[in-house]
Design a protein around this motif. Structure first.
Motif, PDB file in Angstrom:
ATOM      1  N   GLY A  19      -6.079  74.204 119.499  1.00  0.00           N
ATOM      2  CA  GLY A  19      -5.082  73.391 118.738  1.00  0.00           C
ATOM      3  C   GLY A  19      -5.114  71.713 119.393  1.00  0.00           C
ATOM      4  N   SER A  20      -5.276  71.815 120.585  1.00  0.00           N
ATOM      5  CA  SER A  20      -5.141  70.337 121.152  1.00  0.00           C
ATOM      6  C   SER A  20      -6.446  69.634 120.917  1.00  0.00           C
ATOM      7  CB  SER A  20      -5.141  70.381 122.648  1.00  0.00           C
ATOM      8  OG  SER A  20      -6.392  71.093 123.326  1.00  0.00           O
ATOM      9  N   HIS A  23      -6.309  68.771 116.840  1.00  0.00           N
ATOM     10  CA  HIS A  23      -5.112  68.002 116.576  1.00  0.00           C
ATOM     11  C   HIS A  23      -4.317  68.595 115.450  1.00  0.00           C
ATOM     12  CE1 HIS A  23      -6.979  64.923 118.805  1.00  0.00           C
ATOM     13  NE2 HIS A  23      -7.891  64.972 118.278  1.00  0.00           N
ATOM     14  N   TRP A  24      -3.712  69.746 115.572  1.00  0.00           N
ATOM     15  CA  TRP A  24      -2.900  70.556 114.831  1.00  0.00           C
ATOM     16  C   TRP A  24      -1.451  69.705 114.750  1.00  0.00           C
ATOM     17  CZ3 TRP A  24      -3.614  76.366 116.402  1.00  0.00           C
ATOM     18  CH2 TRP A  24      -4.909  76.689 116.257  1.00  0.00           C
ATOM     19  N   SER A  25      -0.714  70.269 114.011  1.00  0.00           N
ATOM     20  CA  SER A  25       0.780  69.699 113.766  1.00  0.00           C
ATOM     21  C   SER A  25       1.295  69.864 115.180  1.00  0.00           C
ATOM     22  CB  SER A  25       1.314  70.650 112.772  1.00  0.00           C
ATOM     23  OG  SER A  25       2.904  70.410 113.005  1.00  0.00           O
ATOM     24  N   ASN A  26       1.999  68.791 115.485  1.00  0.00           N
ATOM     25  CA  ASN A  26       2.799  68.730 117.113  1.00  0.00           C
ATOM     26  C   ASN A  26       3.891  69.941 116.864  1.00  0.00           C
ATOM     27  OD1 ASN A  26       1.680  66.570 118.210  1.00  0.00           O
ATOM     28  ND2 ASN A  26       2.399  65.127 117.126  1.00  0.00           N
ATOM     29  N   ILE A  27       4.383  70.240 116.032  1.00  0.00           N
ATOM     30  CA  ILE A  27       5.472  71.332 115.875  1.00  0.00           C
ATOM     31  C   ILE A  27       5.018  72.458 116.339  1.00  0.00           C
ATOM     32  CG2 ILE A  27       7.195  72.446 114.364  1.00  0.00           C
ATOM     33  CD1 ILE A  27       8.272  69.840 115.026  1.00  0.00           C
ATOM     34  N   ILE A  28       3.690  72.828 115.620  1.00  0.00           N
ATOM     35  CA  ILE A  28       3.103  74.171 115.936  1.00  0.00           C
ATOM     36  C   ILE A  28       2.532  74.097 117.301  1.00  0.00           C
ATOM     37  CG2 ILE A  28       0.972  75.453 115.227  1.00  0.00           C
ATOM     38  CD1 ILE A  28       1.446  74.647 112.289  1.00  0.00           C
ATOM     39  N   THR A 227       3.876  65.906 122.843  1.00  0.00           N
ATOM     40  CA  THR A 227       4.754  66.510 121.660  1.00  0.00           C
ATOM     41  C   THR A 227       6.348  66.207 121.456  1.00  0.00           C
ATOM     42  OG1 THR A 227       5.083  68.603 122.532  1.00  0.00           O
ATOM     43  CG2 THR A 227       3.047  68.358 121.335  1.00  0.00           C
ATOM     44  N   TYR A 230       7.496  63.495 119.046  1.00  0.00           N
ATOM     45  CA  TYR A 230       7.422  63.789 117.590  1.00  0.00           C
ATOM     46  C   TYR A 230       8.580  65.158 117.135  1.00  0.00           C
ATOM     47  CZ  TYR A 230       5.429  65.757 113.214  1.00  0.00           C
ATOM     48  OH  TYR A 230       5.450  65.981 111.911  1.00  0.00           O
ATOM     49  N   VAL A 231       8.382  65.933 118.380  1.00  0.00           N
ATOM     50  CA  VAL A 231       9.502  67.089 117.834  1.00  0.00           C
ATOM     51  C   VAL A 231      10.820  66.607 117.832  1.00  0.00           C
ATOM     52  CG1 VAL A 231      10.483  69.212 118.926  1.00  0.00           C
ATOM     53  CG2 VAL A 231       7.874  68.755 118.873  1.00  0.00           C
ATOM     54  N   THR A 234      11.434  64.741 114.625  1.00  0.00           N
ATOM     55  CA  THR A 234      11.568  65.803 113.206  1.00  0.00           C
ATOM     56  C   THR A 234      12.745  66.852 113.510  1.00  0.00           C
ATOM     57  OG1 THR A 234       9.117  65.697 113.480  1.00  0.00           O
ATOM     58  CG2 THR A 234       9.899  67.564 112.267  1.00  0.00           C
TER      59      THR A 234
END
Length: 351
Positions: A19-20, A23-28, A227, A230-231, A234
């Motif tokens: 994921g890192s 660059h997956w979604s920061n929430i995930i 993260t 952003y979290v 959001t």
């Protein structure tokens, strides 16, 4: 439960790396990182529990507290590097509240459901009470009060001086408990137990698991820190709430689990040593060390908390001192501590 944590680790670690890189979604990623760190912390808890069986309750509790705080220390160092001073101070506040109210509360509550009355070393409780009041009420409140009439340079100098004193006193406290006065203050109601308990893992395997888990936690923590912003934006979480509740719970998951298991087994000396010993280690060692480490980064961290954080910590210390000073616990005292934690959690969420 161990199988679940094993599965979470086997799935979470590869997903964290993939994921890192992708660059997956920061929430995930935030959810994956937190769950994986909790799973890794469970292995650290099991390893330190195996070492604690060999070492005895005091050293065992110290080991649990130390490696439990290692996760939080790692997360805090990467947060310092990223300049997130507010989150570092908030997570350390959350660690104090979490250990004194959540961990001790759950330990007293769950242990108290199985055993109507549990006891622990009253001399250790009173010794720790004095240190708790010194560390939080004296060492944390004084910088806030004196800094009102100081510039940033003087405030940082005050913080460095207090940090060095705290570290020296913490090392002296360990020397007092483990060397000069080891065994002097025995629990009067404690009967010798000759039961032989087998550790889950050998000494070598336990140390190896601790080493590998710490490396994995360090890698994931570095990415978790990125993260936070952003979290927060959001989900509408403040920096204070992320630090006090989320980071503190994730960072202290190992000792949370260990203390509750020990209370359920009626090993209250270890459970209390983990909860209070970990708080003392955070206040008198981890935080001062972070203040000194921050001198090597672009943004320095003075020993200054917000008034909300200070009042919450002081209230937690005073409540814990009153409840634990008799050397006994029950489920209602545990529920009282948990209620205090929930009230403060709601306050920090709405702040």
């Amino acid at each position: 439960m161990n199988r679940i944590f094993m599965l979470m680790t086997l799935i979470g670690v590869p997903l964290s790396v993939i994921g890192s890189l992708m660059h997956w979604s920061n929430i995930i990623l935030f959810i994956i990182y937190c769950l994986t760190i909790v799973a890794l912390a469970s292995f650290m808890g099991r390893a330190t529990e195996s070492l604690a069986i060999v070492a005895g309750p005091r050293i065992g509790g110290l080991l649990n507290a130390t490696f439990g705080n290692a996760v939080e220390l790692i997360i805090s160092i990467f947060s310092l590097k990223a300049g997130l001073i507010g989150i570092v101070l908030a997570s350390l506040t959350g660690s104090v509240l979490g250990n004194l109210l959540l961990v001790a509360g759950l330990s007293f509550f769950i242990g108290g459901i199985k055993f109507k009355r549990q006891s622990f070393n009253v001399y250790d409780a009173r010794h720790n009470s004095g240190l708790l009041m010194f560390a939080v009420i004296i060492a944390f409140v004084i910088p806030e009060v004196f800094s009102m009439n100081m510039n940033e340079t003087k405030t940082l100098s005050l913080s460095i001086g207090i940090s060095i004193i705290l570290i020296i006193l913490y090392l002296a406290a360990l020397f007092f408990k483990l060397v000069t006065h080891r065994g002097v203050y025995q629990h009067g109601n404690e009967k010798p137990v000759h039961e032989e308990e087998e550790p889950e893992w050998s000494k070598g395997k336990a140390i190896a698991v601790l080493f590998v888990a710490t490396i994995a936690v360090a890698y994931i923590s570095e990415h978790l820190v990125h993260t936070f912003e952003y979290v927060g934006e959001t989900l509408g979480w403040s920096e204070l709430f992320i630090g006090v509740i989320i980071v503190a719970i994730v960072g202290n998951a190992a000792e949370h689990a260990s203390a509750i298991v020990m209370a359920f087994k009626n090993k209250m000396d270890i459970a209390v040593e983990i909860a209070i010993g970990s708080t003392l280690q955070v206040a008198m060692f981890v935080l001062p060390v972070l203040v000194l480490i921050s001198l090597f980064f672009e943004t320095t961290m003075p020993l200054l908390f917000s008034w909300q954080e200070l009042i919450a910590m002081v209230s937690s210390v005073l409540l814990m001192v009153v409840i634990s000073n008799d050397g006994e616990s029950n489920w209602f005292e545990g529920l009282t501590l948990l209620a205090a934690y929930l009230i403060m959690g709601i306050g920090f969420y709405l702040l």
